[in-house]
Design an enzyme around this catalytic site. Sequence first.
Site, PDB file in Angstrom:
ATOM      1  N   ARG A 172     -17.506  -4.213  15.688  1.00 10.22           N
ATOM      2  CA  ARG A 172     -17.342  -3.129  16.666  1.00 10.22           C
ATOM      3  C   ARG A 172     -18.390  -3.219  17.776  1.00 10.22           C
ATOM      4  O   ARG A 172     -18.208  -2.672  18.852  1.00 10.22           O
ATOM      5  CB  ARG A 172     -17.501  -1.756  15.971  1.00 10.22           C
ATOM      6  CG  ARG A 172     -16.495  -1.465  14.890  1.00 10.22           C
ATOM      7  CD  ARG A 172     -16.108   0.005  14.883  1.00 10.22           C
ATOM      8  NE  ARG A 172     -17.075   0.913  14.304  1.00 10.22           N
ATOM      9  CZ  ARG A 172     -17.013   1.393  13.070  1.00 10.22           C
ATOM     10  NH1 ARG A 172     -16.038   1.037  12.271  1.00 10.22           N
ATOM     11  NH2 ARG A 172     -17.909   2.241  12.628  1.00 10.22           N
ATOM     12  N   ARG A 176     -24.398  -9.067  24.150  1.00  2.95           N
ATOM     13  CA  ARG A 176     -24.217  -9.470  25.556  1.00  2.95           C
ATOM     14  C   ARG A 176     -25.367 -10.348  26.034  1.00  2.95           C
ATOM     15  O   ARG A 176     -26.520 -10.092  25.674  1.00  2.95           O
ATOM     16  CB  ARG A 176     -24.126  -8.227  26.454  1.00  2.95           C
ATOM     17  CG  ARG A 176     -22.965  -7.319  26.099  1.00  2.95           C
ATOM     18  CD  ARG A 176     -22.475  -6.571  27.339  1.00  2.95           C
ATOM     19  NE  ARG A 176     -21.497  -5.584  26.945  1.00  2.95           N
ATOM     20  CZ  ARG A 176     -21.780  -4.298  26.710  1.00  2.95           C
ATOM     21  NH1 ARG A 176     -23.007  -3.844  26.874  1.00  2.95           N
ATOM     22  NH2 ARG A 176     -20.817  -3.473  26.348  1.00  2.95           N
ATOM     23  N   ARG A 248     -17.978   8.599   3.613  1.00  4.21           N
ATOM     24  CA  ARG A 248     -19.361   9.002   3.856  1.00  4.21           C
ATOM     25  C   ARG A 248     -19.311  10.329   4.599  1.00  4.21           C
ATOM     26  O   ARG A 248     -18.411  10.568   5.421  1.00  4.21           O
ATOM     27  CB  ARG A 248     -20.080   7.980   4.751  1.00  4.21           C
ATOM     28  CG  ARG A 248     -20.149   6.604   4.170  1.00  4.21           C
ATOM     29  CD  ARG A 248     -21.054   6.486   2.993  1.00  4.21           C
ATOM     30  NE  ARG A 248     -22.454   6.666   3.350  1.00  4.21           N
ATOM     31  CZ  ARG A 248     -23.444   6.745   2.446  1.00  4.21           C
ATOM     32  NH1 ARG A 248     -23.162   6.704   1.137  1.00  4.21           N
ATOM     33  NH2 ARG A 248     -24.699   6.886   2.830  1.00  4.21           N
ATOM     34  N   ARG A 278     -29.996   8.504  13.237  1.00  8.69           N
ATOM     35  CA  ARG A 278     -30.120   8.624  14.690  1.00  8.69           C
ATOM     36  C   ARG A 278     -30.410  10.078  15.052  1.00  8.69           C
ATOM     37  O   ARG A 278     -30.191  10.992  14.244  1.00  8.69           O
ATOM     38  CB  ARG A 278     -28.874   8.128  15.407  1.00  8.69           C
ATOM     39  CG  ARG A 278     -27.598   8.804  14.995  1.00  8.69           C
ATOM     40  CD  ARG A 278     -26.388   8.177  15.707  1.00  8.69           C
ATOM     41  NE  ARG A 278     -25.150   8.816  15.277  1.00  8.69           N
ATOM     42  CZ  ARG A 278     -23.956   8.556  15.758  1.00  8.69           C
ATOM     43  NH1 ARG A 278     -23.807   7.665  16.717  1.00  8.69           N
ATOM     44  NH2 ARG A 278     -22.881   9.168  15.308  1.00  8.69           N
ATOM     45  N   GLU A 299     -29.561  13.030  12.242  1.00  8.07           N
ATOM     46  CA  GLU A 299     -28.359  12.718  11.457  1.00  8.07           C
ATOM     47  C   GLU A 299     -28.704  11.923  10.204  1.00  8.07           C
ATOM     48  O   GLU A 299     -29.395  10.906  10.272  1.00  8.07           O
ATOM     49  CB  GLU A 299     -27.439  11.907  12.383  1.00  8.07           C
ATOM     50  CG  GLU A 299     -26.047  11.737  11.921  1.00  8.07           C
ATOM     51  CD  GLU A 299     -25.167  11.138  13.035  1.00  8.07           C
ATOM     52  OE1 GLU A 299     -25.263  11.571  14.206  1.00  8.07           O
ATOM     53  OE2 GLU A 299     -24.397  10.230  12.717  1.00  8.07           O
ATOM     54  N   TYR A 347     -10.938   4.636  10.217  1.00  8.11           N
ATOM     55  CA  TYR A 347     -11.827   5.107  11.278  1.00  8.11           C
ATOM     56  C   TYR A 347     -11.073   4.937  12.590  1.00  8.11           C
ATOM     57  O   TYR A 347     -10.679   3.838  12.949  1.00  8.11           O
ATOM     58  CB  TYR A 347     -13.141   4.309  11.336  1.00  8.11           C
ATOM     59  CG  TYR A 347     -13.970   4.820  12.487  1.00  8.11           C
ATOM     60  CD1 TYR A 347     -14.801   5.921  12.334  1.00  8.11           C
ATOM     61  CD2 TYR A 347     -13.830   4.277  13.756  1.00  8.11           C
ATOM     62  CE1 TYR A 347     -15.488   6.448  13.408  1.00  8.11           C
ATOM     63  CE2 TYR A 347     -14.519   4.803  14.838  1.00  8.11           C
ATOM     64  CZ  TYR A 347     -15.342   5.882  14.652  1.00  8.11           C
ATOM     65  OH  TYR A 347     -16.019   6.422  15.718  1.00  8.11           O
ATOM     66  N   ASP A 349     -11.179   5.867  16.755  1.00 12.67           N
ATOM     67  CA  ASP A 349     -11.776   6.508  17.929  1.00 12.67           C
ATOM     68  C   ASP A 349     -10.768   7.478  18.533  1.00 12.67           C
ATOM     69  O   ASP A 349      -9.563   7.377  18.294  1.00 12.67           O
ATOM     70  CB  ASP A 349     -12.162   5.447  18.967  1.00 12.67           C
ATOM     71  CG  ASP A 349     -13.590   4.949  18.759  1.00 12.67           C
ATOM     72  OD1 ASP A 349     -14.426   5.729  18.276  1.00 12.67           O
ATOM     73  OD2 ASP A 349     -13.846   3.777  19.096  1.00 12.67           O
TER      74      ASP A 349
END
Length: 382
Positions: A172, A176, A248, A278, A299, A347, A349
């Site tokens: 995912r 770069r 989770r 995070r 979190e 999952y 988006d």
Amino acid sequence: MQKIAIVGAGFSGAVIAHQLARAGYVLDVFDSRPHLAGNCHSERDAETGVMVHVYGPHIFHTSNERVWQFVNQFDQFMPFVNRVKAVVKEKVFTLPINLLTINQFFGKAFSPSEARQFLESIGDSSITAPKNFEEQALRFVGKDLYDAFFKGYTMKQWGMHPSELTASILKRLPVRFNYDDNYYNSAFQGMPKNGYTYIVERLLDHPNIHVMLNTKFDRSMAADFQHIFYSGPIDGWFGFSEGRLGYRTLDFETSRHDGDFQGNAVINYCDADIPWTRISEHKHFSPWESHEKTLIFKEYSRFCGENDVPYYPIRLAQEKSLLARYIDLAQQERDITFVGRLGTYRYLDMHVTIQEALETADSFLAARAAGTMVPPFIVNPL
Ligand code: FAD
Ligand code: UDP
């Protein structure tokens, strides 16, 4: 005409309801929660005035033109680019791994092609076909970057060693070889000016749609409807007869502060000895607003118990074989379509959720227009 039931007022349910209402169907929308928008729910915090993403940070991005045009009908999307920072051993880097991350981490000034060659030289070339998350990382970024950015974070996030997870989770994230630190590769990205719940309110604002919050739907209510679009948990529909699919869950430790807490919307904490994954600072998701106070979520991730909110499907071999049994059961049902992240145990988006919901409504309407029976089905399982 007999009504249609929509179970769940998240994006899956709301988009299908909207499309069918416009086509003339009459719908009852049920949600067990006291609010709309499912896990994308956003609301203003009374104390700080900040728009809060109640179930964790949600950034809208897509490369699908139809989805982008569709959502833009319901709110103005404000410019927002997700630029995530990561703390590793008290140093701050940019994510996803890009030329700045590589140069800062190794103390170099590589050009793009030099960095590419360097990563190839430190990647483990003995791994030809990575079989899991760890092998994928070792092959493509090498041990040092893997240990720093992925190993600790992933063990906290998933509660297991990266060698037990699939390579697809890591895929995912891009790597770069330029200084682009946009977290996503999508063509469009932005934040709804009035929040996600506002969009869902508008999707459901139609005389043919009747919304019932605080109302759990179960199989005993099915007989009253000609068809059901179900975005609740697939195992729940069958009373967990085959066992529970593993998820989770997340705990958010909320606190409020004066001024600016961390100067960015999302900062990841990659070290294994820091218990949270995070911190998100929600006012930075609305950079066009200004607030004197601020609100943050720290979190933490853990295994999802029966009474917790399911967030991330675990989807390892054991869960997939359990899911296959539920899919067999689902194929034997009539007049129900399993949709969305819980209905299909994936999952998803938001943009994928919306795209699938639009396509589900399209195929339902096409089948009805053609006078064919709509078979029971699950949208894109496994
Ligand atoms: P949900 O939003 O889960 O809605 C399902 C609804 O059904 C819920 O409201 C539930 O209460 C209701 N329900 C369930 N069972 C019943 C029942 N029996 N009766 C009545 N109601 C019921 N996507 C992005 O694009 N960008 C992001 O940045 C992003 N961040 C995320 C962060 C986190 C932590 C997580 C977990 C997900 C994130 N997502 C993100 C994904 C996004 O949350 C999903 O795409 C979206 O929530 C899927 O919508 P849905 O309608 O399928 O499911
Ligand atoms: N990941 C990591 N370190 C990071 C960010 C992500 O190890 O700083 C791993 C982690 O296993 C996560 C996966 O990469 O589940 C995918 O990242 P993404 O940002 O897509 O996670 P999500 O948005 O699902 O939390």
